[in-house]
Design a protein around this motif. Structure first.
Motif, PDB file in Angstrom:
ATOM      1  N   SER A 483       2.465  22.105  78.324  1.00 19.28           N
ATOM      2  CA  SER A 483       1.486  21.424  79.165  1.00 19.28           C
ATOM      3  C   SER A 483       1.986  20.132  79.784  1.00 19.28           C
ATOM      4  O   SER A 483       1.293  19.527  80.608  1.00 19.28           O
ATOM      5  CB  SER A 483       0.230  21.114  78.339  1.00 19.28           C
ATOM      6  N   THR A 484       3.156  19.681  79.409  1.00 16.76           N
ATOM      7  CA  THR A 484       3.723  18.464  79.976  1.00 16.76           C
ATOM      8  C   THR A 484       5.236  18.615  80.004  1.00 16.76           C
ATOM      9  O   THR A 484       5.774  19.662  79.622  1.00 16.76           O
ATOM     10  CB  THR A 484       3.268  17.227  79.191  1.00 16.76           C
ATOM     11  N   TYR A 485       5.953  17.573  80.445  1.00 13.02           N
ATOM     12  CA  TYR A 485       7.377  17.725  80.710  1.00 13.02           C
ATOM     13  C   TYR A 485       8.244  17.682  79.459  1.00 13.02           C
ATOM     14  O   TYR A 485       9.232  18.409  79.358  1.00 13.02           O
ATOM     15  CB  TYR A 485       7.832  16.650  81.696  1.00 13.02           C
ATOM     16  N   SER A 486       7.931  16.812  78.536  1.00  7.51           N
ATOM     17  CA  SER A 486       8.742  16.695  77.334  1.00  7.51           C
ATOM     18  C   SER A 486       7.925  16.011  76.249  1.00  7.51           C
ATOM     19  O   SER A 486       6.860  15.446  76.514  1.00  7.51           O
ATOM     20  CB  SER A 486      10.023  15.881  77.610  1.00  7.51           C
ATOM     21  N   SER A 487       8.440  16.067  75.030  1.00 10.20           N
ATOM     22  CA  SER A 487       7.735  15.494  73.886  1.00 10.20           C
ATOM     23  C   SER A 487       8.329  14.158  73.482  1.00 10.20           C
ATOM     24  O   SER A 487       9.552  13.988  73.457  1.00 10.20           O
ATOM     25  CB  SER A 487       7.819  16.454  72.693  1.00 10.20           C
ATOM     26  N   GLU A 488       7.458  13.236  73.147  1.00 11.74           N
ATOM     27  CA  GLU A 488       7.862  11.927  72.626  1.00 11.74           C
ATOM     28  C   GLU A 488       7.336  11.757  71.201  1.00 11.74           C
ATOM     29  O   GLU A 488       7.329  10.658  70.653  1.00 11.74           O
ATOM     30  CB  GLU A 488       7.316  10.832  73.542  1.00 11.74           C
ATOM     31  N   LEU A 489       6.881  12.831  70.576  1.00  9.37           N
ATOM     32  CA  LEU A 489       6.337  12.750  69.226  1.00  9.37           C
ATOM     33  C   LEU A 489       7.420  12.363  68.229  1.00  9.37           C
ATOM     34  O   LEU A 489       8.556  12.831  68.306  1.00  9.37           O
ATOM     35  CB  LEU A 489       5.740  14.093  68.798  1.00  9.37           C
ATOM     36  N   SER A 490       7.037  11.519  67.295  1.00  9.01           N
ATOM     37  CA  SER A 490       7.926  11.137  66.202  1.00  9.01           C
ATOM     38  C   SER A 490       7.055  10.548  65.105  1.00  9.01           C
ATOM     39  O   SER A 490       5.836  10.471  65.224  1.00  9.01           O
ATOM     40  CB  SER A 490       8.956  10.097  66.670  1.00  9.01           C
ATOM     41  N   ALA A 491       7.688  10.101  64.028  1.00  8.60           N
ATOM     42  CA  ALA A 491       6.931   9.460  62.953  1.00  8.60           C
ATOM     43  C   ALA A 491       6.262   8.186  63.439  1.00  8.60           C
ATOM     44  O   ALA A 491       5.218   7.777  62.912  1.00  8.60           O
ATOM     45  CB  ALA A 491       7.854   9.159  61.770  1.00  8.60           C
ATOM     46  N   SER A 492       6.827   7.538  64.465  1.00 12.69           N
ATOM     47  CA  SER A 492       6.293   6.262  64.930  1.00 12.69           C
ATOM     48  C   SER A 492       5.548   6.361  66.250  1.00 12.69           C
ATOM     49  O   SER A 492       4.974   5.376  66.701  1.00 12.69           O
ATOM     50  CB  SER A 492       7.426   5.236  65.073  1.00 12.69           C
ATOM     51  N   ASN A 493       5.539   7.526  66.875  1.00  9.66           N
ATOM     52  CA  ASN A 493       4.813   7.712  68.131  1.00  9.66           C
ATOM     53  C   ASN A 493       3.992   8.986  68.041  1.00  9.66           C
ATOM     54  O   ASN A 493       4.546  10.075  67.880  1.00  9.66           O
ATOM     55  CB  ASN A 493       5.780   7.802  69.313  1.00  9.66           C
TER      56      ASN A 493
END
Length: 522
Positions: A483-493
């Motif tokens: 649904s979007t271009y890329s992931s920025e998920l992490s333990a801190s985001n």
């Protein structure tokens, strides 16, 4: 993508109109889809699903590397700090079952207790709030808006995933809890509390996925220890992630503290802050740039307005006026005229707006048009750019520039990723015929929410809150969203989108058009 309002401590928003311009969870009947009729209760998706193979690796092969993020950002930082992931021993709702055999891989189903909070030996449960009577309210609002049907989307996707084996040896079962539009309209906080009680007491779920606007689920869900994926578009910044964390994730939108900074950076690079004539809606006879900021009078709205003002001033431009409006239907209908008059009196030439829902823009720009006032607008995906073209006076859109993390916001729409194509195949196999970009993106958003749950459970080796949080941190860097271009998920985001594209209103086609490439959200 789905658009919702900031959660907690706010007045109830007009749920009908919020749904209409908030791209709310796909609870609306579309075309020749069957109307969803389920109320509170389970939807078992184990039956003969579509002949589509779910990916064995929900993260997908095409994920981009995660850019480094700083842990423990100081107060006032634009970064992405959220509370550290809880351990299994301290996580609310964590299973009290026997420890896993250290010699087995984390994703071995045999290492998971037979039953626990939100799962049993056969099934694992996802809580999904619904608003099934919303279609009956639409004829009165006079806006052509069809986001899709949430119940059908979930059924199609769970059938596909369960046919391919479910997750960790269990079938994924949706637990729907329905609330009427009138109940949400009357008291959104009470509606959320009812959802939370149902998902934590009446039918315990492993995780909740919230697509509805005006339903502040994170507030009451936090004490239950149930992880929450907000698949709408709440205005959530670092303070909100911390307040309602550590198990809160936003799927359709980034951390607004960060997106505000990225927005001003990109607008400045794109020449948005050139001189502008707000009387003619053109650069001809443009005057010194004076920026107006339009945000709701809520804690998150105030934080966002301050962040935008700080970034604008750092870029070298004057903030002439900031207007805070009541985040309710009454506020939209009665206060936007005042906002227009105050902006015009202050000589505002450029307006920056990151709305909790796109509805307020209808009232603001309608009032501006009546006053023959045409400031230049800076926006984001929160504004539903394509919906703007359909509903706003086009002269008000001249000069508009924005940033988008939703691929269908403008044209040319980029070719879908492998993950988007797979999600689209699930829809096609189930007989779901999405005909608009919004419907396509909403289905992909539901698809991503379920893919992310599966990926986190597999990586974390279980279904407790701590398992899922650990799994989210592990898969975030390589999760390839549909649904979007890329992931920025992490333990801190805990906000998913990682990149944006710039777009502008093109008068020659009366449409939104992309220009340039992808840029990191930072």
């Amino acid at each position: 993508m789905y658009r919702t309002v900031r959660r907690g401590g706010m007045p109830a928003v007009g749920a009908v109109l919020v749904c209409v311009l908030g791209a709310c969870g796909t609870t609306l009947q579309v075309g020749d889809r069957p109307a969803a009729t389920s109320e509170a209760g389970q939807l078992s998706a184990a039956g003969s699903g579509p002949a589509v193979t779910a990916p064995s690796d929900p993260t997908g092969p095409a994920a981009r590397p995660l850019r480094p993020t700083s842990g423990g950002a100081p107060a006032g930082n634009t970064g992405r700090r959220v509370p550290p992931t809880a351990t299994a021993s301290t996580a609310a709702g964590a299973s009290a079952g026997p420890p896993r055999d250290a010699g087995r891989p984390p994703s071995d189903p045999a290492a998971i207790p037979a039953t626990g909070p939100g799962w049993d030996k056969d099934d694992v449960y996802l809580g999904i709030p619904t608003e099934n009577d919303a279609p009956g309210t639409l004829p009165g609002v006079g806006i052509d808006f069809s986001p899709g049907n949430l119940n059908d989307d979930v059924a199609a996707l769970l059938a596909a995933f369960n046919k391919a084996g479910g997750v960790l040896g269990r079938k994924i079962v949706a637990v729907f809890h329905n609330t009427s539009t009138l109940s949400i309209e009357a008291n959104a906080t009470s509606a959320a509390q009812s959802d939370c009680e149902y998902f934590s007491q009446d039918h315990r779920v492993s995780e909740a996925i919230n697509f509805l606007p005006a339903v502040p689920l994170p507030v009451c869900l936090k004490p239950t220890g149930i992880p929450d994926i907000e698949a709408g578009s709440p205005l959530i910044g670092a303070a909100e992630y911390q307040q309602w964390g550590p198990y809160l994730y936003t799927l359709a939108e980034p951390n607004v503290d960060v997106i505000a900074h990225t927005m001003v950076q990109r607008l400045s690079a794109d020449g948005f802050f050139d001189k502008w004539n707000a009387h003619t809606g053109s650069t001809s006879g443009g005057t010194t740039v004076k920026v107006g900021i339009l945000e709701p009078d809520t804690p998150a709205g105030s934080e966002l307005a301050e962040r935008l003002a700080s970034d604008v001033r750092s870029a070298g431009y004057d903030v002439a006026k900031a207007f805070s409006y009541k985040d309710s239907l009454d506020g939209y209908t009665t206060e936007m005229g005042s906002a227009v008059l105050q902006f015009a009196a202050a000589g505002v030439t450029h307006v920056l707006n990151i709305p909790p829902i796109a509805l307020e823009e209808l009232f603001f720009y309608d009032a501006a048009s009546q006053q023959h006032y045409f400031p230049r607008s800076g926006v984001t995906s929160f504004s539903l750019p394509n919906q703007q073209v359909a509903d706003l006076p086009h002269k008000e859109l001249v000069g508009e520039v924005g940033i988008s993390w939703t691929p269908t916001d403008a044209s040319p729409v980029p070719a879908p990723s492998a993950q988007a194509r797979q999600c689209d195949a699930y829809a096609k196999a189930a007989g779901i015929r999405d005909t608009t970009g919004l419907q396509v993106e909403n289905f992909r958003g539901v698809c991503d929410a379920i893919r992310l749950f599966v990926a986190a459970a597999q990586a974390g080796g279980g279904f407790t809150a701590a398992d899922l949080a650990a799994g989210m941190a592990k898969v975030g860097a390589r999760f390839a969203p549909a649904s979007t271009y890329s992931s920025e998920l992490s333990a801190s985001n805990h906000g998913l989108p990682g990149e944006v594209r710039d777009f502008r209103f093109d008068s020659s086609c009366t449409c939104m058009k992309y220009f340039g490439g992808l840029h990191p959200i930072d």
